[in-house]
Scaffold this motif. Structure first.
Motif, mmCIF file in Angstrom:
data_model
loop_
_atom_site.group_PDB
_atom_site.id
_atom_site.type_symbol
_atom_site.label_atom_id
_atom_site.label_comp_id
_atom_site.label_asym_id
_atom_site.label_seq_id
_atom_site.Cartn_x
_atom_site.Cartn_y
_atom_site.Cartn_z
ATOM 1 N N ALA A 1 1.063 1.012 5.300
ATOM 2 C CA ALA A 1 -0.316 0.676 5.677
ATOM 3 C C ALA A 1 -0.647 -0.760 5.294
ATOM 4 O O ALA A 1 -1.328 -1.481 6.036
ATOM 5 C CB ALA A 1 -1.286 1.633 5.008
ATOM 6 N N LEU A 2 -0.149 -1.202 4.140
ATOM 7 C CA LEU A 2 -0.388 -2.587 3.724
ATOM 8 C C LEU A 2 0.283 -3.565 4.674
ATOM 9 O O LEU A 2 -0.289 -4.601 5.044
ATOM 10 C CB LEU A 2 0.149 -2.793 2.292
ATOM 11 N N ALA A 3 1.506 -3.237 5.080
ATOM 12 C CA ALA A 3 2.231 -4.121 5.997
ATOM 13 C C ALA A 3 1.514 -4.214 7.337
ATOM 14 O O ALA A 3 1.464 -5.279 7.964
ATOM 15 C CB ALA A 3 3.656 -3.600 6.176
ATOM 16 N N ALA A 4 0.920 -3.108 7.798
ATOM 17 C CA ALA A 4 0.239 -3.094 9.093
ATOM 18 C C ALA A 4 -1.028 -3.950 9.077
ATOM 19 O O ALA A 4 -1.490 -4.414 10.117
ATOM 20 C CB ALA A 4 -0.099 -1.655 9.472
ATOM 21 N N ARG A 5 -1.614 -4.167 7.906
ATOM 22 C CA ARG A 5 -2.847 -4.955 7.810
ATOM 23 C C ARG A 5 -2.580 -6.454 7.888
ATOM 24 O O ARG A 5 -3.500 -7.252 7.982
ATOM 25 C CB ARG A 5 -3.571 -4.618 6.495
ATOM 26 N N ARG A 6 -1.308 -6.831 7.810
ATOM 27 C CA ARG A 6 -0.903 -8.243 7.910
ATOM 28 C C ARG A 6 -1.654 -9.124 6.906
ATOM 29 O O ARG A 6 -2.186 -10.191 7.247
ATOM 30 C CB ARG A 6 -1.133 -8.752 9.333
ATOM 31 N N LEU A 7 -1.699 -8.653 5.677
ATOM 32 C CA LEU A 7 -2.325 -9.434 4.616
ATOM 33 C C LEU A 7 -1.410 -10.583 4.206
ATOM 34 O O LEU A 7 -0.205 -10.574 4.499
ATOM 35 C CB LEU A 7 -2.590 -8.537 3.400
ATOM 36 N N PRO A 8 -1.974 -11.616 3.525
ATOM 37 C CA PRO A 8 -1.120 -12.678 2.989
ATOM 38 C C PRO A 8 -0.045 -12.089 2.102
ATOM 39 O O PRO A 8 -0.267 -11.107 1.400
ATOM 40 C CB PRO A 8 -2.110 -13.546 2.188
ATOM 41 N N LEU A 9 1.116 -12.719 2.109
ATOM 42 C CA LEU A 9 2.264 -12.163 1.397
ATOM 43 C C LEU A 9 1.974 -11.956 -0.080
ATOM 44 O O LEU A 9 2.345 -10.931 -0.662
ATOM 45 C CB LEU A 9 3.469 -13.092 1.565
ATOM 46 N N GLY A 10 1.262 -12.913 -0.712
ATOM 47 C CA GLY A 10 0.970 -12.789 -2.135
ATOM 48 C C GLY A 10 0.088 -11.585 -2.436
ATOM 49 O O GLY A 10 0.344 -10.828 -3.370
ATOM 50 N N SER A 11 -0.971 -11.385 -1.645
ATOM 51 C CA SER A 11 -1.867 -10.253 -1.849
ATOM 52 C C SER A 11 -1.155 -8.931 -1.618
ATOM 53 O O SER A 11 -1.340 -7.951 -2.357
ATOM 54 C CB SER A 11 -3.069 -10.360 -0.905
ATOM 55 N N MET A 12 -0.337 -8.886 -0.575
ATOM 56 C CA MET A 12 0.384 -7.652 -0.269
ATOM 57 C C MET A 12 1.381 -7.311 -1.379
ATOM 58 O O MET A 12 1.555 -6.147 -1.732
ATOM 59 C CB MET A 12 1.111 -7.788 1.073
ATOM 60 N N ALA A 13 2.001 -8.343 -1.952
ATOM 61 C CA ALA A 13 2.966 -8.106 -3.028
ATOM 62 C C ALA A 13 2.268 -7.526 -4.256
ATOM 63 O O ALA A 13 2.771 -6.595 -4.900
ATOM 64 C CB ALA A 13 3.681 -9.399 -3.393
ATOM 65 N N LYS A 14 1.070 -8.067 -4.587
ATOM 66 C CA LYS A 14 0.327 -7.563 -5.742
ATOM 67 C C LYS A 14 -0.087 -6.109 -5.534
ATOM 68 O O LYS A 14 0.026 -5.276 -6.437
ATOM 69 C CB LYS A 14 -0.903 -8.425 -5.987
ATOM 70 N N ALA B 1 3.559 0.880 -9.513
ATOM 71 C CA ALA B 1 3.240 1.226 -10.903
ATOM 72 C C ALA B 1 2.570 2.592 -10.985
ATOM 73 O O ALA B 1 2.873 3.399 -11.879
ATOM 74 C CB ALA B 1 2.331 0.151 -11.507
ATOM 75 N N ILE B 2 1.645 2.850 -10.054
ATOM 76 C CA ILE B 2 0.954 4.141 -10.050
ATOM 77 C C ILE B 2 1.937 5.292 -9.880
ATOM 78 O O ILE B 2 1.896 6.295 -10.605
ATOM 79 C CB ILE B 2 -0.109 4.179 -8.937
ATOM 80 N N PHE B 3 2.853 5.157 -8.920
ATOM 81 C CA PHE B 3 3.802 6.242 -8.666
ATOM 82 C C PHE B 3 4.843 6.351 -9.779
ATOM 83 O O PHE B 3 5.343 7.443 -10.059
ATOM 84 C CB PHE B 3 4.474 6.044 -7.307
ATOM 85 N N ALA B 4 5.154 5.222 -10.432
ATOM 86 C CA ALA B 4 6.078 5.284 -11.571
ATOM 87 C C ALA B 4 5.470 6.098 -12.705
ATOM 88 O O ALA B 4 6.145 6.916 -13.339
ATOM 89 C CB ALA B 4 6.412 3.877 -12.054
ATOM 90 N N VAL B 5 4.162 5.896 -12.949
ATOM 91 C CA VAL B 5 3.468 6.665 -13.984
ATOM 92 C C VAL B 5 3.442 8.149 -13.616
ATOM 93 O O VAL B 5 3.644 9.018 -14.470
ATOM 94 C CB VAL B 5 2.033 6.132 -14.179
ATOM 95 N N LEU B 6 3.182 8.446 -12.332
ATOM 96 C CA LEU B 6 3.168 9.846 -11.894
ATOM 97 C C LEU B 6 4.515 10.516 -12.095
ATOM 98 O O LEU B 6 4.597 11.660 -12.551
ATOM 99 C CB LEU B 6 2.755 9.921 -10.417
ATOM 100 N N ILE B 7 5.576 9.797 -11.759
ATOM 101 C CA ILE B 7 6.920 10.358 -11.911
ATOM 102 C C ILE B 7 7.221 10.640 -13.377
ATOM 103 O O ILE B 7 7.746 11.698 -13.734
ATOM 104 C CB ILE B 7 7.969 9.397 -11.319
#
Length: 212
Positions: free
Chosen positions: A20-33, A40-46
């Motif tokens: 979904a983030l890739a489809a929004r075509r956000l600036p590369l820096g914002s998308m990376a953050k 991080a969220i899914f790592a904590v869940l795991i």
């Protein structure tokens, strides 16, 4: 997680927001953050799912602090909210092993499953005669034993008699032989309130001030 299908499911859930983030075509820096945030969220869940027995007490403590837990402790008083099934279920520690147990004033004796007895290291008297117990599902055979320590919140009890039977399945029950040692127990609306006696000496053992 060691569970392959479970890990694949979480990975799929991670791919969806990243897509979904890739489809929004956000600036590369914002998308990376944002992508790192989701990772991080899914790592904590795991980690939480894989180590639930260790992190569960912390979640319960947080629930107590926020006042949203089914079981809360205030001073020496334990309050338990009625479950969706209309019964009161308590987080109980039997010989250091935590279990979810039904509080049943209609049960004369505290009853535990064979799995709980094994996990809690409860010695069953193999030479003793089986005891016949009348239950809602008929008469069953059970063995008598002793729970060295049974704790509910800040309430601590020693040497509580229990009955053990495979007929109980996965159900564990706190009975009147525990409740009768309390200073009081009562139902206020949808909340069961348990209050221990202070400084009671029971079964030749000196108990703490918050013991029954």
């Amino acid at each position: 997680m060691s569970d392959g299908p479970g890990f694949a499911y979480l990975l799929l859930m991670l791919i969806l927001p990243l897509s979904a983030l890739a489809a929004r075509r956000l600036p590369l820096g914002s998308m990376a953050k944002m992508a790192l945030g989701w990772v991080a969220i899914f790592a904590v869940l795991i980690l939480a799912v894989g180590n639930w027995e260790r992190v569960a007490p912390a979640f319960r403590a947080l629930g107590d602090t926020l006042g949203i837990s089914d079981q809360s402790v205030s001073g020496d008083t334990v309050r338990i909210r009625k479950g969706e099934d209309g019964h009161f279920w308590a987080n109980v520690v039997v010989n250091g092993v935590e279990r979810r147990m039904l509080i049943d004033s209609g049960a004369t004796t505290t009853a535990i499953s064979t799995d709980t007895a094994t996990a809690a290291g409860i010695d069953l008297d193999e030479d003793a005669f089986n005891t016949l117990i009348d239950t809602a599902n008929g008469t069953i055979s059970a063995r008598r034993a002793t729970g060295k320590t049974i704790d509910i919140g800040g309430i601590h009890a020693r040497d509580i008699g229990v009955v053990v039977s495979p007929a109980f399945g996965d159900t564990n029950v706190i009975g009147m032989n525990f409740l009768s040692r309390l200073k009081s127990w009562r139902v206020e609306g949808n909340v069961l309130v348990l209050q221990p006696k202070g400084g009671l000496v029971s079964d030749s053992d000196a108990l703490s001030p918050n013991s029954i």
